[in-house]
Design a protein around this motif. Structure first.
Motif: not given
Ligand code: IMP
Length: 424
Positions: A270-271, A123-125, A11-13, A234-235, A39-40, A220, A224
């Motif tokens: 996130g959720e 639970g978006t960013t 799920w990313g990270d 999801v994203t 993204a981070g 991600q 996701l």
């Molecule tokens: P969004 O991409 O901000 O719309 O977030 C949608 C979902 O993707 C949420 O659950 C976020 O926590 C998750 N998400 C988005 N970007 C990342 C990432 O870089 N790492 C982990 N989770 C992410």
């Protein structure tokens, strides 16, 4: 081999930032193909830590071209901030290229994201990613080139801001935007980026034709993905390998290799469903030992044992040719470790990742237990020197996925990496 895609398998990270950084040293170009400043990517170089959101991690190497391709949604304010912070730390960004086809994230996208989160939590960013992609698909988005070259941009923009203002003012009792202010801001933000803007799809084509080594850096992770992830949690883009072709604008026949990055355990922010989640003290131990807090939002990540069902799914969806296993050292002190091999739903064994949310929520994981190695692995640089139980853990992952590992990460630094063979 010239074209390599790097994707997250969970799920990313997963620690893609470090792996990308490692491969970037060997690449001529690194391409971000989807996502945005959600993204981070954390990279540590010589005691310095860099947290990147939009700029590909390859920027830390002076010889590597760094492309932000058309599949990315770009927040110009964030991009300028990131560039400024890199320059302040002595990093030259002359190798950055931004696609003129990339869609812009507007301030109103972030506000819509915030409002939507208040009413139905994903639970978006909070970076406006979903609303920006929604506008792109709805053909009411604005691209970099529109702002620079379209004589009708201002009119179209005015009409769109007015439409958005109706949504804010009439539906949510929130103040709207003055399109002139936004327009002026956009121009102030795009001006410094002008030298870097161009046709990145063509550039990638030329690089590959010339036999250059190109790394496609996914943000991600597989779970996701908007189509193949745990929808709706999801994203709004395609982090999977197929997304690299769409987002970068290259044909699938150009891809030589797909490396999946898998953390040695599982996390999610996130959720949404997470069958192998550990909610008790063990989850806290993983969170503390793995420093599992979001790079973009600082939120604590949910933690669990390694989920083999997910990894097998990721191997299939992405057509993985190789695995990079990260954060193995976080498991150093555990006496025993668990890996989920399948789920159970109403007495039935489930070996494939379920295709809908209800089924995903109903599944409970079933684990095998493996002995831990209880030994510090952070200084190990050769596979043969890993404790025998650590190798058995890795080999179990290879057996589950049917994919061989080519890289193992045992700490955040570049030198805390075991690699076998070449990548390109
Ligand atoms: P969004 O991409 O901000 O719309 O977030 C949608 C979902 O993707 C949420 O659950 C976020 O926590 C998750 N998400 C988005 N970007 C990342 C990432 O870089 N790492 C982990 N989770 C992410």
């Amino acid at each position: 081999m010239a074209a390599v895609i790097l994707v997250g398998t969970q799920w990313g990270d997963e620690g893609k930032g470090k792996v990308t950084d490692f491969l970037s040293e060997r690449a001529d170009a690194v391409v971000r193909y989807q996502g945005g400043s959600n993204a981070g990517h954390t990279v540590e170089v010589e005691e310095q830590q860099f947290k990147l959101h939009l700029v590909p991690s390859g920027i830390l190497y002076p010889h590597t071209l760094c492309l932000i391709a058309s599949g990315v949604v770009v927040d110009l304010e964030q991009l300028n901030l990131e560039i400024k912070s890199l320059e302040e730390r002595g990093i030259d960004i002359g190798n950055l290229r931004l696609s003129s086809r990339a869609t812009l994230v507007m301030p109103y996208h972030k506000k819509i994201d915030e409002i939507q989160e208040r009413t139905g939590k994903i639970g978006t960013t909070g970076r406006g990613i979903g609303p920006a992609y929604a506008d792109k698909i709805n053909r009411v988005g604005f691209r970099v080139a529109d702002l620079l070259y379209d004589p009708e941009f201002k009119e179209r923009f005015k009409a769109e801001v007015e439409r958005k203002n109706l949504y804010f003012e009439k539906l949510h009792d929130e103040p709207g935007y003055d399109y002139r202010e936004l327009y002026d801001q956009l121009w102030a933000q795009i001006e410094p980026l002008r030298p870097y803007i161009g046709d990145t799809s063509h550039l990638v084509y030329e690089l590959l034709k010339a036999g250059k080594k190109v790394l496609f850096e996914g943000a991600q992770g597989t779970l996701l993905d908007i189509d193949h992830g745990t929808y709706p949690y999801v994203t709004s883009s395609h982090p999977i390998a197929g997304g690299a072709c769409v987002g970068a604008g290259i044909g699938p026949t150009r891809i030589d290799r797909v490396i999946g990055v898998a953390k040695a355990y599982t996390t999610r922010v996130g959720e949404g469903p997470f069958p192998a989640e550990l909610e008790g003290p063990l989850g806290n131990v993983l969170r503390e030992k793995g420093a599992e807090f979001g790079t973009t939002t600082g939120r604590p990540r949910r933690c669990g044992w390694l989920d083999g069902v997910i990894l097998r799914y990721a191997a299939r969806i992405n057509g993985l040719t190789d695995l990079a296993i990260t954060k193995l050292d976080v498991l150093d002190s555990f006496e025993t470790l668990k890996i989920c091999l399948h789920y159970r739903n109403n007495g039935r064994v489930v070996t494939e990742f379920p295709e809908n949310l209800t089924l995903q929520k109903e599944c409970t994981p079933e684990y095998i237990e493996l002995p831990g190695w209880q030994q510090d692995t952070t200084g190990i640089t050769r596979y043969e020197d890993l404790p025998v139980n650590a190798r058995a853990y890795i080999e179990k992952i290879e057996e589950i996925t049917g994919v061989r590992q080519v890289l193992i990460s045992l700490g955040p630094r570049r030198d805390q990496t075991i690699t076998g063979g070449s990548f390109f």
